[in-house]
Design a protein around this motif. Structure first.
Motif, PDB file in Angstrom:
ATOM      1  N   PHE A  52       0.850  -1.189   0.000  1.00 50.99           N
ATOM      2  CA  PHE A  52       0.000   0.000   0.000  1.00 50.99           C
ATOM      3  C   PHE A  52       0.886   1.239   0.000  1.00 50.99           C
ATOM      4  CE2 PHE A  52      -2.350   3.295   2.308  1.00 50.99           C
ATOM      5  CZ  PHE A  52      -3.505   3.345   1.545  1.00 50.99           C
ATOM      6  N   PHE A  53       0.530   2.246  -0.759  1.00 53.55           N
ATOM      7  CA  PHE A  53       1.263   3.512  -0.789  1.00 53.55           C
ATOM      8  C   PHE A  53       0.419   4.583  -0.106  1.00 53.55           C
ATOM      9  CE2 PHE A  53       3.037   1.067  -4.233  1.00 53.55           C
ATOM     10  CZ  PHE A  53       4.394   1.329  -4.144  1.00 53.55           C
ATOM     11  N   CYS A  54       0.936   5.136   0.975  1.00 56.65           N
ATOM     12  CA  CYS A  54       0.218   6.162   1.729  1.00 56.65           C
ATOM     13  C   CYS A  54       0.173   7.464   0.938  1.00 56.65           C
ATOM     14  CB  CYS A  54       0.918   6.435   3.066  1.00 56.65           C
ATOM     15  SG  CYS A  54       0.978   5.018   4.156  1.00 56.65           S
ATOM     16  N   GLU A  55      -0.883   8.231   1.172  1.00 56.12           N
ATOM     17  CA  GLU A  55      -0.991   9.553   0.567  1.00 56.12           C
ATOM     18  C   GLU A  55      -1.046  10.591   1.665  1.00 56.12           C
ATOM     19  OE1 GLU A  55      -3.778  10.266  -2.568  1.00 56.12           O
ATOM     20  OE2 GLU A  55      -3.607   8.208  -3.293  1.00 56.12           O
ATOM     21  N   LEU A  56      -0.288  11.671   1.457  1.00 56.10           N
ATOM     22  CA  LEU A  56      -0.255  12.778   2.399  1.00 56.10           C
ATOM     23  C   LEU A  56      -1.654  13.367   2.532  1.00 56.10           C
ATOM     24  CD1 LEU A  56       1.629  14.483   4.185  1.00 56.10           C
ATOM     25  CD2 LEU A  56       1.929  16.008   2.232  1.00 56.10           C
ATOM     26  N   ASP A  57      -2.039  13.660   3.747  1.00 58.75           N
ATOM     27  CA  ASP A  57      -3.339  14.230   4.121  1.00 58.75           C
ATOM     28  C   ASP A  57      -4.488  13.233   4.004  1.00 58.75           C
ATOM     29  OD1 ASP A  57      -2.191  16.700   4.791  1.00 58.75           O
ATOM     30  OD2 ASP A  57      -2.347  17.400   2.713  1.00 58.75           O
ATOM     31  N   ARG A  58      -4.220  12.011   3.598  1.00 60.09           N
ATOM     32  CA  ARG A  58      -5.247  10.967   3.647  1.00 60.09           C
ATOM     33  C   ARG A  58      -4.898   9.980   4.754  1.00 60.09           C
ATOM     34  NH1 ARG A  58      -6.494   7.315  -1.475  1.00 60.09           N
ATOM     35  NH2 ARG A  58      -4.762   6.167  -0.610  1.00 60.09           N
ATOM     36  N   GLU A  59      -3.754   9.283   4.631  1.00 56.12           N
ATOM     37  CA  GLU A  59      -3.324   8.338   5.669  1.00 56.12           C
ATOM     38  C   GLU A  59      -2.267   8.922   6.598  1.00 56.12           C
ATOM     39  OE1 GLU A  59      -5.033   6.175   2.392  1.00 56.12           O
ATOM     40  OE2 GLU A  59      -3.128   7.231   2.337  1.00 56.12           O
ATOM     41  N   ILE A  60      -1.525   9.909   6.123  1.00 56.70           N
ATOM     42  CA  ILE A  60      -0.442  10.512   6.911  1.00 56.70           C
ATOM     43  C   ILE A  60      -0.546  12.028   6.834  1.00 56.70           C
ATOM     44  CG2 ILE A  60       1.190   8.586   6.745  1.00 56.70           C
ATOM     45  CD1 ILE A  60       2.420   9.923   4.313  1.00 56.70           C
ATOM     46  N   GLU A  61       0.027  12.704   7.857  1.00 56.79           N
ATOM     47  CA  GLU A  61      -0.007  14.164   7.861  1.00 56.79           C
ATOM     48  C   GLU A  61       1.227  14.730   8.554  1.00 56.79           C
ATOM     49  OE1 GLU A  61      -3.246  15.716  10.202  1.00 56.79           O
ATOM     50  OE2 GLU A  61      -2.788  14.403  11.890  1.00 56.79           O
ATOM     51  N   VAL A  77      -4.325   7.095  10.357  1.00 58.89           N
ATOM     52  CA  VAL A  77      -5.042   5.825  10.491  1.00 58.89           C
ATOM     53  C   VAL A  77      -4.013   4.747  10.816  1.00 58.89           C
ATOM     54  CG1 VAL A  77      -6.867   6.486   8.857  1.00 58.89           C
ATOM     55  CG2 VAL A  77      -4.845   5.292   8.023  1.00 58.89           C
ATOM     56  N   ASP A  78      -4.457   3.593  11.267  1.00 56.08           N
ATOM     57  CA  ASP A  78      -3.531   2.481  11.461  1.00 56.08           C
ATOM     58  C   ASP A  78      -3.026   2.034  10.092  1.00 56.08           C
ATOM     59  OD1 ASP A  78      -3.813   2.429  14.201  1.00 56.08           O
ATOM     60  OD2 ASP A  78      -5.396   0.912  14.180  1.00 56.08           O
ATOM     61  N   ALA A  80      -1.122  -0.741   7.799  1.00 53.37           N
ATOM     62  CA  ALA A  80      -0.814  -2.169   7.762  1.00 53.37           C
ATOM     63  C   ALA A  80       0.671  -2.377   7.514  1.00 53.37           C
ATOM     64  CB  ALA A  80      -1.619  -2.847   6.657  1.00 53.37           C
ATOM     65  N   GLU A  81       1.186  -3.484   8.015  1.00 48.52           N
ATOM     66  CA  GLU A  81       2.574  -3.840   7.735  1.00 48.52           C
ATOM     67  C   GLU A  81       2.766  -3.916   6.224  1.00 48.52           C
ATOM     68  OE1 GLU A  81       5.734  -7.440   8.618  1.00 48.52           O
ATOM     69  OE2 GLU A  81       3.959  -7.260   9.870  1.00 48.52           O
ATOM     70  N   GLY A  82       3.868  -3.387   5.750  1.00 49.46           N
ATOM     71  CA  GLY A  82       4.133  -3.373   4.315  1.00 49.46           C
ATOM     72  C   GLY A  82       3.676  -2.094   3.631  1.00 49.46           C
ATOM     73  N   SER A  83       3.045  -1.187   4.382  1.00 48.85           N
ATOM     74  CA  SER A  83       2.645   0.098   3.809  1.00 48.85           C
ATOM     75  C   SER A  83       3.885   0.938   3.537  1.00 48.85           C
ATOM     76  CB  SER A  83       1.728   0.858   4.769  1.00 48.85           C
ATOM     77  OG  SER A  83       0.523   0.170   4.971  1.00 48.85           O
ATOM     78  N   VAL A  84       3.867   1.663   2.442  1.00 44.96           N
ATOM     79  CA  VAL A  84       4.976   2.544   2.084  1.00 44.96           C
ATOM     80  C   VAL A  84       4.561   3.970   2.414  1.00 44.96           C
ATOM     81  CG1 VAL A  84       6.421   3.399   0.203  1.00 44.96           C
ATOM     82  CG2 VAL A  84       5.762   0.989   0.280  1.00 44.96           C
ATOM     83  N   VAL A  85       5.328   4.601   3.291  1.00 43.05           N
ATOM     84  CA  VAL A  85       5.031   5.973   3.703  1.00 43.05           C
ATOM     85  C   VAL A  85       5.403   6.952   2.602  1.00 43.05           C
ATOM     86  CG1 VAL A  85       5.611   7.771   5.376  1.00 43.05           C
ATOM     87  CG2 VAL A  85       5.229   5.426   6.149  1.00 43.05           C
ATOM     88  N   GLY A  86       6.519   6.743   1.961  1.00 39.84           N
ATOM     89  CA  GLY A  86       6.924   7.621   0.878  1.00 39.84           C
ATOM     90  C   GLY A  86       8.381   7.432   0.512  1.00 39.84           C
ATOM     91  N   ARG A  87       8.805   8.161  -0.491  1.00 35.78           N
ATOM     92  CA  ARG A  87      10.192   8.125  -0.956  1.00 35.78           C
ATOM     93  C   ARG A  87      10.902   9.361  -0.436  1.00 35.78           C
ATOM     94  NH1 ARG A  87      12.598   9.602  -6.553  1.00 35.78           N
ATOM     95  NH2 ARG A  87      14.618   8.578  -6.435  1.00 35.78           N
ATOM     96  N   TYR A  88      11.997   9.157   0.285  1.00 36.35           N
ATOM     97  CA  TYR A  88      12.770  10.273   0.824  1.00 36.35           C
ATOM     98  C   TYR A  88      13.492  10.964  -0.322  1.00 36.35           C
ATOM     99  CZ  TYR A  88      15.201  12.903   4.396  1.00 36.35           C
ATOM    100  OH  TYR A  88      15.635  13.911   5.204  1.00 36.35           O
ATOM    101  N   THR A  89      13.228  12.243  -0.502  1.00 35.66           N
ATOM    102  CA  THR A  89      13.844  12.979  -1.599  1.00 35.66           C
ATOM    103  C   THR A  89      14.637  14.167  -1.077  1.00 35.66           C
ATOM    104  OG1 THR A  89      11.899  14.376  -1.914  1.00 35.66           O
ATOM    105  CG2 THR A  89      12.002  12.350  -3.210  1.00 35.66           C
ATOM    106  N   GLY A  90      15.529  14.643  -1.887  1.00 37.06           N
ATOM    107  CA  GLY A  90      16.365  15.793  -1.557  1.00 37.06           C
ATOM    108  C   GLY A  90      17.552  15.836  -2.490  1.00 37.06           C
ATOM    109  N   VAL A  91      18.539  16.623  -2.120  1.00 38.28           N
ATOM    110  CA  VAL A  91      19.749  16.743  -2.921  1.00 38.28           C
ATOM    111  C   VAL A  91      20.636  15.544  -2.631  1.00 38.28           C
ATOM    112  CG1 VAL A  91      21.782  18.163  -3.371  1.00 38.28           C
ATOM    113  CG2 VAL A  91      19.594  19.253  -2.826  1.00 38.28           C
TER     114      VAL A  91
END
Length: 143
Positions: A52-61, A77-78, A80-91
């Motif tokens: 599962f891929f989390c979306e900002l302001d829906r599952e995470i904030e 929200v809770d 599930a194991e295996g959920s992806v919070v996001g990809r860390y980006t930057g320089v």
């Protein structure tokens, strides 16, 4: 349209079939390069078991962490194991280049000899607000 996994698989098949076009487009357009990187990252995450891929302001904030700690990233929200919070980006830079940079290091992640510095909000995303807890770790970084 099918499941998200089926849709993503179809997109990846199309991208593979038009690889040379995609490659040429990414050389000329920074936006297309970002889209291509995001697609490749999602494919890798799916291949490594992402469910599962989390979306900002829906599952995470992003919200205040309390006290003088600043901002943090929180689950709404809770997850599930295996959920992806996001990809860390930057320089992205080498360790020596990072050590010589004026960065505070507050938003830096080191991995395999590369530093991803998320200090500049214009060149990073919400993942810069993921906080670290040794005692109550509930999230892990993967490549």
């Amino acid at each position: 349209y099918g499941t998200s996994t089926e849709v993503m698989s179809t997109l990846f098949a199309l991208a593979a079939a038009h690889g040379s076009l995609l490659e040429a487009a990414t050389r000329t357009s920074p936006v297309l390069r970002q889209v291509a990187q995001r697609l490749l990252w999602r494919r890798t995450a799916l291949e490594n078991g992402a469910r599962f891929f989390c979306e900002l302001d829906r599952e995470i904030e992003v919200a205040p962490s309390g006290g003088a700690k600043g901002m943090g990233l929180f689950a709404k929200v809770d997850l599930a194991e295996g959920s992806v919070v996001g990809r860390y980006t930057g320089v992205e830079m080498g360790e020596d280049e990072f050590d010589a940079s004026p960065s505070t290091g507050l938003y830096a992640m080191r991995t395999n000899g590369v530093v991803i510095d998320g200090e500049d909000p214009d060149r990073s995303n919400y993942c810069r607000f993921i906080n670290h807890s040794v005692r109550r770790g509930d999230c892990q970084a993967t490549q």
